[in-house]
Design an enzyme around this catalytic site. Structure first.
Site, short mmCIF file in Angstrom:
data_model
loop_
_atom_site.label_atom_id
_atom_site.label_comp_id
_atom_site.label_asym_id
_atom_site.label_seq_id
_atom_site.Cartn_x
_atom_site.Cartn_y
_atom_site.Cartn_z
N ASP A 288 50.30 108.85 9.38
CA ASP A 288 49.29 109.90 9.24
C ASP A 288 47.90 109.34 9.58
O ASP A 288 46.92 110.08 9.61
CB ASP A 288 49.33 110.56 7.85
CG ASP A 288 48.95 109.62 6.72
OD1 ASP A 288 48.83 108.40 6.97
OD2 ASP A 288 48.76 110.10 5.58
N SER A 289 47.85 108.03 9.90
CA SER A 289 46.62 107.47 10.46
C SER A 289 46.25 108.19 11.75
O SER A 289 45.12 108.06 12.23
CB SER A 289 46.78 105.96 10.72
OG SER A 289 47.95 105.70 11.46
N ASP B 114 55.73 109.63 8.63
CA ASP B 114 54.86 109.37 7.47
C ASP B 114 54.51 110.70 6.79
O ASP B 114 53.95 111.60 7.42
CB ASP B 114 53.58 108.70 8.00
CG ASP B 114 52.84 107.95 6.93
OD1 ASP B 114 53.39 107.75 5.84
OD2 ASP B 114 51.68 107.56 7.20
N LYS C 199 58.34 107.85 5.27
CA LYS C 199 57.59 106.93 4.40
C LYS C 199 56.69 107.75 3.50
O LYS C 199 56.12 108.76 3.94
CB LYS C 199 56.74 105.97 5.25
CG LYS C 199 55.81 105.09 4.42
CD LYS C 199 55.07 104.05 5.25
CE LYS C 199 53.79 104.55 5.86
NZ LYS C 199 52.80 105.04 4.88
N GLU D 45 53.68 107.18 0.10
CA GLU D 45 52.83 106.20 -0.59
C GLU D 45 53.01 106.28 -2.10
O GLU D 45 53.20 107.37 -2.64
CB GLU D 45 51.35 106.48 -0.25
CG GLU D 45 51.03 106.36 1.23
CD GLU D 45 49.55 106.59 1.55
OE1 GLU D 45 48.73 106.76 0.61
OE2 GLU D 45 49.22 106.60 2.75
N GLU E 7 50.69 96.98 2.13
CA GLU E 7 49.45 97.00 2.91
C GLU E 7 48.33 96.32 2.14
O GLU E 7 48.02 96.71 1.00
CB GLU E 7 49.06 98.45 3.26
CG GLU E 7 47.75 98.52 4.04
CD GLU E 7 47.41 99.89 4.57
OE1 GLU E 7 48.25 100.83 4.43
OE2 GLU E 7 46.30 100.05 5.11
#
Ligand code: KIV
Length: 290
Positions: free
Chosen positions: A50-51, A89, A119, A121, A188
């Protein structure tokens, strides 16, 4: 390497490499041309991060990114890299509200974009989501340390797990994610020794992004690797080329050549037969005189 030479990367392939001590390679990727290059390079794992909210869409954070944005980009990446293990993501608010929302959106990555995993978080607070998505038959990669969707509550984009207590929580969260069903975990921006401790205790692949060499694999953000994100380059990002400069120089030359009449050169356009051209001029003249 052609598509036919490269075998599809599956979860067993990743686990086999991990068991043999072969480091796993992972990059982010957002569109077809990039994915095509990533495929040729034989990268193991591709994350449609999602960056892309920042690197592709120009937002200041990842928070405005939607599931529709993610699915569209994941589809393009899958077309470019049919063989990498493709991870979608989960964007902000696509899994936080409930297990049901999480399963539904995770399912979109698999059904609409052909991803191999998703993925999300977080640690202890997302265990129920991990269990629900895993129970739906969808492999989940966890993400600990600096988790950009919670940057506001983490005090910005900075190193996580600096104190023993914070680091202990990361180690505990990693174990809990693995027990809840995660098939891999991304760490990260945590100190290298914290990453090593997590890796030593894990039975699933641990991937490092800015967390040192002792994980089972490494991740870099494509746009940082190639000078394509103009706003800033984090310390953890190694630049493997300056595509941004190559493109900038090319654009400046193009502007100059168009202004000076150098471009287009005769070999870049097409003419027509004299006879046809003369007939065309005659037809137009006849029409004008009517
Ligand atoms: O969105 C992304 O690219 C990510 C990386 C920062 C790990 O989640």
């Amino acid at each position: 390497m052609s598509d036919s030479e490269r075998k599809k990367v599956t979860l067993p392939v990743l686990y086999e490499k991990m068991a043999q001590g072969t480091p796993l390679t992972m990059v982010t990727c957002y569109d077809y041309p990039m994915a095509y290059l990533v495929e040729q390079a034989g990268i193991d794992i591709v994350l449609v991060g999602d960056s892309l909210g920042m690197t592709i869409l120009g937002y200041d954070s990842t928070l405005p990114v939607t599931m529709d944005d993610m699915v569209r980009h994941a589809q393009a990446v899958r077309r470019g890299t049919p063989n990498a293990w493709l991870v979608g993501d989960m964007p902000f608010m696509s899994y936080q509200p409930s297990d049901e929302t999480a399963v539904r959106n995770a399912g979109r990555f698999m059904a609409e974009a052909g991803c191999d995993a998703i993925k999300l978080e977080g640690g202890a607070e997302v265990l129920s989501r991990v269990r629900a998505i895993t129970a739906a038959g969808i492999p989940v990669m966890g993400h600990l340390g600096l988790t950009p969707q919670s940057a506001a509550s983490l005090g910005g984009f900075r190193l996580q797990g600096k104190t023993a207590a914070q680091a202990k929580k990361i180690v505990d969260d990693a174990r809990a994610l693995e027990e809840a069903g995660c098939v891999a975990i991304l760490l990260e921006l945590v100190p290298d020794r914290v990453c090593r401790l997590v890796t030593e205790r894990a039975r699933i692949p641990i991937i490092s992004l800015g967390s040192g060499p002792d994980a089972h694999g490494q991740l870099l953000i494509f746009h940082d690797m190639f000078g394509l994100y103009p706003k800033f380059t984090p310390k953890m990002a190694k630049k493997y080329g300056d595509a941004g400069k190559v493109i900038q120089d090319g654009l400046e030359r193009y502007v100059q050549e168009v202004r000076e009449g150098v471009f287009p050169e005769p070999e870049r356009y097409f003419g027509m037969k004299d006879q046809e051209y003369e007939e065309l001029v005659r037809l137009l003249k006849e029409e004008d005189e009517r």
